[in-house]
Design a protein around this motif. Structure first.
Motif, short mmCIF file in Angstrom:
data_model
loop_
_atom_site.label_atom_id
_atom_site.label_comp_id
_atom_site.label_asym_id
_atom_site.label_seq_id
_atom_site.Cartn_x
_atom_site.Cartn_y
_atom_site.Cartn_z
N GLU A 36 0.91 -0.91 -0.10
CA GLU A 36 0.30 0.08 -0.01
C GLU A 36 1.11 1.16 -0.14
O GLU A 36 2.07 1.02 0.59
N THR A 37 1.22 2.29 -0.74
CA THR A 37 1.53 3.08 -1.11
C THR A 37 0.61 5.03 -0.76
O THR A 37 -0.75 4.43 -0.60
N THR A 38 1.63 5.83 -1.07
CA THR A 38 0.54 6.52 -0.84
C THR A 38 0.54 8.31 -2.25
O THR A 38 -0.66 8.56 -1.91
N GLY A 39 0.70 6.98 -3.02
CA GLY A 39 -0.11 7.63 -4.10
C GLY A 39 0.59 6.93 -5.25
O GLY A 39 1.02 5.19 -4.82
N GLY A 40 0.40 6.86 -6.67
CA GLY A 40 1.06 5.75 -7.88
C GLY A 40 1.81 5.36 -8.12
O GLY A 40 2.82 5.41 -9.57
N ARG A 41 3.17 6.93 -7.66
CA ARG A 41 4.07 7.23 -8.53
C ARG A 41 5.49 6.66 -7.36
O ARG A 41 6.01 7.25 -6.51
N PRO A 42 6.14 5.63 -8.02
CA PRO A 42 7.72 5.20 -7.14
C PRO A 42 8.36 6.44 -7.29
O PRO A 42 9.32 7.15 -8.41
N LEU B 122 4.56 1.27 7.16
CA LEU B 122 5.63 1.90 7.26
C LEU B 122 4.91 3.21 7.59
O LEU B 122 4.34 3.83 6.89
N ASN B 123 6.50 3.78 7.92
CA ASN B 123 6.42 5.52 7.98
C ASN B 123 6.85 5.92 7.21
O ASN B 123 7.70 5.80 6.60
N PRO B 124 6.19 6.56 6.10
CA PRO B 124 6.55 7.08 4.46
C PRO B 124 6.61 7.95 4.53
O PRO B 124 7.85 9.01 3.30
N GLN B 125 7.38 9.56 6.22
CA GLN B 125 8.27 9.67 5.94
C GLN B 125 7.05 11.38 4.76
O GLN B 125 7.87 12.39 4.42
N ARG B 126 6.39 11.66 5.04
CA ARG B 126 5.35 11.74 4.50
C ARG B 126 3.79 11.54 4.56
O ARG B 126 3.36 10.54 5.07
N SER B 127 3.01 13.03 4.12
CA SER B 127 1.75 12.47 4.82
C SER B 127 0.52 11.63 3.79
O SER B 127 1.37 11.35 2.90
N ILE B 128 -0.47 11.01 4.58
CA ILE B 128 -0.95 10.86 3.30
C ILE B 128 -2.13 10.93 3.01
O ILE B 128 -2.96 11.44 3.51
N PRO B 129 -2.19 11.32 1.93
CA PRO B 129 -3.87 11.95 0.61
C PRO B 129 -5.20 11.48 1.27
O PRO B 129 -5.13 10.25 1.77
N PRO B 130 -6.01 12.49 1.96
CA PRO B 130 -7.19 11.97 2.26
C PRO B 130 -7.73 10.83 1.58
O PRO B 130 -8.71 9.52 2.33
N ASN B 131 -7.73 10.30 -0.15
CA ASN B 131 -8.39 9.52 -0.74
C ASN B 131 -7.61 8.49 -0.80
O ASN B 131 -8.21 7.14 -1.24
#
Length: 734
Positions: free
Chosen positions: A575-581, A607-616
Motif C-alpha cells: 500500500e502506498t501514498t500514491g501511484g508514482r514510485p 511503514l512510516n512513509p515520511q510524508r503525509s497520506i492523502p485523504p483519498n
C-alpha cells in the motif's frame, strides 16, 4: 589505499550516479532563465577553439551567423534545436522568457535558421502532424479508399509521402523547418563523436544528469578537415539508414558511386558497416546482385562471408571454384580469428562433406538444465542460481572482467596523458596497440604468472584511478573479486593469451565472452547460457575457441523451462501514498512465502512513509497518518525483507506496481533489488481466459477466495497467493 577502502570509494561513486539517474535523494540544479542558451554558446566556443582547423566555410558561417543573432532569436533557435524532429508549429511554440516571438521567426528566416517546408522536409512535416490532422490532410489530397483511419501513423505517413507531390501540397505557413541542420550536426559530431538529432545530450549535461565534457573528453581526433568530413558523412549515413525507410536505403545504394573514399580508421569502419547493412537490406529485397556488388567493396569479415555465401548459392561451377579458392586464401591468411573460424567451418562442410556446422556441434554438447520458467526473462540468473545451489562459486562474467583486467593492466600505456579516458583510446580503435608497445605489454603479461604480485599491481592502479571516467573499466564493487578469482584459478598462461589477443585486435576480441565464470575444484571454467531457439553468434563461437585454446574448460548450458515444485515464491502486496514510485512512498508491506503450493511464512508491517497520506488514499486503504506515525521507516526493515525474500520469485497482482515501489525504496537507500517476477494478472489471463475482469476483487469473487480486508497488504497478498496456486496447477499441466 587498501582494498576495502577502494571498494568503499567505488560504491560511493555508484551511489552518486544512481541518484543522478533516478532522482532519488537528488535535486536538479537551479538553472537561470537562459541557461540553455549560455551552454549552447559555450558549446560553440568550445568547438571553435578545439576544432578550428576542422571547420569549413559553412561551419564557421553557422557560428558567426548565430553569434550575430539577437538574444531572443538565438534562444528561439536553441529551443527549436532542442526539440524532437525538424518541423515545428509556430502556434504551439511559446516560452515565457522569449518576447516578441513573431519577430524572432522573421529574423531566423532572414538568416536561414528556419527553412520552408519543401521536398526534403515533407516527410518530417507529415510525421509532425497529430494523427487526426494527418488523416484530414490525406482525406483532402488523396482518395479516401486508399487508407483506413485505424492504421498506424507510421503507415499513414509512408502512404502520404508516396502518394503526394510535395510541391502540390498546401502546407499552412505556421509550419517551419529547422535550418542549417547539417552544420549543427557536424559541430555536435566533432564535440561528441557521434550523430545527434537534437541538443538533448547537452540538456542532460546542463541538468546534471551526465558529467560535463572537459578538455580531455571531446570527440574523435582528425588530422585534416577532409578526414573529419568523410567520417561525418559515414556516421550520418549510418544514422540516417537506421532511422530511415526503404526509400532512404534505395537512395544510399543508388548514390554509391558518389561516396567519398574513407581515409581514416573511423570512416573505414563506418564505410564497411554501411556496406554490410545495405547489403543485408538488398538481400532481404532479394536483389542479390546488388548485395554482391556492395559486399565486394569491403574486405570486412562479414562482407567476405556474405560474398562467399551468395556466390555458393548460385550453384555454378565457376562460383564454386571461386569460393574454394577464396576460402583457402582466408584459411591461409585470415583477417581475424572469427574469419578463420567461418572459413574453416564452411570449407569443411562444403568440400569435406562434414554434415554439421561447428556451432551445431557445440550446441549438441550442451548440458541441459531444467529450470523454473519464472526465470524465463533472466536465464543467466537462473543458471547462476542453479550452480550456486550446488555449492559452486559462480560469477556473472561476460565481457566485463576481461575489459576490467585489460584496462587496469595497461592503464598508463593506454592513457598517456594526451587522450581523454571516457572515450576509447585511439590506439585501440586503430589497432596498433600491440605493435607500438609489444615489449611493455609482454612484460606485464608475464607478471600474470604470479597472481598475488599481479593483483597488487592492479589494486595500486585501482586505488590511483578509481573515480576516473573510463571507456574500458567498470568500477563495480565486485570487480576485483572476479579478477582475483580469474587470475588465481586460471591455467598458467591462459589469461595472458586472451589479453594478448585483445591487445593485438581489440575490435575483434572485445566482446562475445561467455556469460558465467565458475570456480570448481580449484579451476576456473566458463559457461555460455542458451535457451530453446538461441544460436551461437560468430563472435561467441570464436571466443569459446580462443578460451579453449588457452586451456579454459568451456561448456554450454541449454535451458529447458518447467515448473519447479520446490521453487519458493514470495507473493507481495504494498500500500502506498500514491501511484508514482520514488515520488510516493510505501505505507504497508504484506507478503507470504509459498513452497509447493503451501504458505510457509508471512511478513507484514506498516511503514512510516515520511510524508503525509492523502485523504483519498486513506479512504481506499483505511491507513491513516496516525497509524503510521510510530511505524518503522523502510530502512529499518529493508534487510529483514531481503532475508524474507531469499532466493524466491517475486509475485504480485499487477507485479510491476509492487515491484517498482519495492525497488525504488531500496534505491533510495543505495541498494539493488533484483528478483525474477511473476504477475498473477497476466498469468490468470493466460491460463484462465474469459473473465470480464481480472482485478483481484473480481477474481476472488469468481474463484470464491476470501478477501475480507481488501486494500490491506497482507490480506491482498494472501488472496494473490491463492491465485498463484491456481496458476501453478495449470503451468504444471502444460
Amino acid at each position: 589505499m587498501n582494498r576495502a577502502r577502494a571498494h568503499d570509494h567505488v560504491r560511493a561513486e555508484q551511489r552518486r550516479f544512481r541518484r543522478a539517474k533516478t532522482g532519488s535523494a537528488w535535486k536538479p540544479r537551479e538553472l537561470p532563465q537562459f541557461y540553455y542558451l549560455t551552454h549552447f554558446n559555450s558549446f560553440l566556443k568550445d568547438v571553435h577553439a578545439k576544432h578550428f582547423d576542422l571547420l569549413g566555410k559553412v561551419d564557421l558561417g553557422f557560428i558567426a551567423a548565430f553569434d550575430a543573432l539577437p538574444r531572443n532569436a538565438q534562444a528561439t533557435y536553441v529551443r527549436m534545436a532542442n526539440r524532437r524532429g525538424y518541423v515545428f508549429d509556430r502556434d504551439k511554440f511559446a516560452y515565457d522568457e522569449i518576447t516578441d516571438q513573431t519577430q524572432q521567426w522573421v529574423t531566423l528566416r532572414d538568416q536561414n535558421f528556419i527553412d520552408p517546408i519543401a521536398s526534403p522536409l515533407f516527410r518530417d512535416w507529415l510525421s509532425s502532424l497529430p494523427k487526426p490532422d494527418l488523416v484530414a490532410f490525406m482525406t483532402d489530397t488523396m482518395c479516401a479508399t486508399l487508407f483506413k483511419k485505424s492504421w498506424k501513423k507510421s503507415v499513414l505517413v509512408d502512404l502520404a509521402q508516396s502518394q503526394t507531390d510535395p510541391s502540390d501540397a498546401v502546407i499552412p505557413e505556421r509550419y517551419v523547418g529547422q535550418g542549417r541542420r547539417e552544420a549543427l550536426q557536424y559541430l555536435l559530431f566533432l564535440y561528441f563523436g557521434r550523430i545527434e538529432d537534437n541538443l538533448q545530450t547537452l540538456t542532460h549535461r546542463d541538468l546534471g544528469l551526465v558529467r560535463d565534457t572537459n578538455d580531455d573528453q571531446s570527440g574523435p581526433q582528425f588530422d585534416t578537415p577532409q578526414e573529419a568530413k568523410i567520417a561525418f558523412f559515414y556516421a550520418k549515413a549510418l544514422h540516417d539508414l537506421r532511422n530511415g525507410t526503404d526509400f532512404d536505403a534505395t537512395r544510399f545504394c543508388e548514390s554509391f558511386d558518389t561516396w567519398p573514399r574513407p581515409d581514416c580508421d573511423l570512416s573505414t569502419r563506418h564505410h564497411d558497416k554501411l556496406l554490410q547493412k545495405l547489403g543485408g537490406w538488398s538481400e532481404r529485397q532479394e536483389d542479390h546482385d546488388r548485395a554482391l556488388h556492395l559486399y565486394t567493396q569491403s574486405d570486412a569479415p562479414l562482407c567476405n562471408e556474405r560474398v562467399i555465401r551468395i556466390r555458393w548459392t548460385r550453384n555454378a561451377d565457376e562460383d564454386r571454384q571461386w569460393c574454394k579458392a577464396r576460402l583457402e586464401s582466408l584459411i591461409e591468411n585470415p583477417g581475424s580469428d572469427s574469419e578463420a573460424s567461418f572459413a574453416e567451418d564452411f570449407y569443411a562442410r562444403k568440400f569435406h562433406k562434414k554434415r554439421t556446422s561447428a556451432t551445431t556441434d557445440l550446441l549438441r554438447t550442451a548440458t541441459v538444465l531444467t529450470l523454473d520458467e519464472a526465470f524465463r526473462n533472466q536465464p543467466e540468473r537462473a543458471v547462476l542460481k542453479h550452480y550456486k545451489a550446488k555449492g559452486i562459486d559462480t560469477y556473472r562474467s561476460e565481457n566485463v572482467p576481461w575489459r576490467n583486467l585489460f584496462g587496469l593492466l595497461f592503464w598508463d600505456i593506454l592513457h598517456d596523458g594526451h587522450q581523454g579516458r571516457r572515450r576509447l583510446p585511439e590506439i585501440l580503435r586503430a589497432g596498433g596497440f600491440y605493435a607500438a608497445h609489444q615489449t611493455e605489454i609482454e612484460a606485464r603479461l608475464s607478471r600474470l604468472d604470479n597472481p598475488p604480485l599481479a593483483l597488487l599491481d592492479l589494486l595500486r592502479t585501482l586505488s590511483m584511478h578509481y573515480s576516473e571516467d573510463s571507456a574500458l573499466v567498470h568500477w563495480g564493487s565486485r570487480s576485483l573479486d572476479r579478477i582475483k578469482a580469474l587470475l588465481i584459478h586460471a591455467p598458467r598462461g591462459g589469461v595472458a593469451h586472451l589479453l594478448r589477443l585483445m591487445s593485438q585486435d581489440w575490435r575483434g576480441t572485445k566482446d562475445g565472452f561467455p556469460d558465467l565464470m565458475l570456480i570448481e575444484d580449484g579451476r576456473v571454467s566458463f559457461v555460455e547460457v542458451k535457451t530453446v531457439g538461441d544460436s551461437l553468434r560468430r563472435n561467441q563461437l570464436t571466443r569459446m575457441r580462443q578460451l579453449s585454446a588457452a586451456g579454459f574448460p568451456i561448456k554450454i548450458a541449454k535451458i529447458e523451462w518447467a515448473v519447479d515444485p520446490s521453487q519458493p515464491y514470495v507473493v507481495v502486496d504494498v500500500e502506498t501514498t500514491g501511484g508514482r514510485p520514488g515520488l510516493h512512498r510505501l505505507t504497508e508491506i504484506g507478503a507470504v512465502k509459498m513452497i509447493g503450493g503451501k504458505v510457509v511464512d508471512e511478513f507484514q508491517t506498516l511503514l512510516n512513509p515520511q510524508r503525509s497520506i492523502p485523504p483519498n488514499i486513506t479512504r481506499i486503504t483505511n491507513i491513516t497518518n496516525e497509524m503510521v506515525a510510530g511505524a518503522p521507516i523502510f530502512l529499518e526493515i529493508a534487510e529483514q525483507f531481503r532475508e524474507f525474500m531469499g532466493d524466491s520469485i517475486f509475485a504480485a497482482h499487477n507485479v510491476n506496481f509492487d515491484y517498482g515501489f519495492m525497488s525504488a525504496e531500496y534505491e533510495m537507500i543505495d541498494q539493488r533489488f533484483r528478483y525474477p517476477k511473476l504477475c498473477t494478472v497476466a498469468s490468470m489471463r493466460r491460463f484462465y481466459p474469459g473473465h470480464r475482469s481480472y482485478s483481484l476483487k473480481n477474481l476472488c469473487r469468481d474463484f470464491e477466495i476470501d478477501l475480507k480486508s481488501h486494500h490491506r497488504a497482507l490480506c491482498d497478498a494472501k488472496a494473490a497467493a491463492e491465485l498463484l496456486i491456481l496458476i501453478n496447477e495449470k503451468r504444471m499441466m502444460d
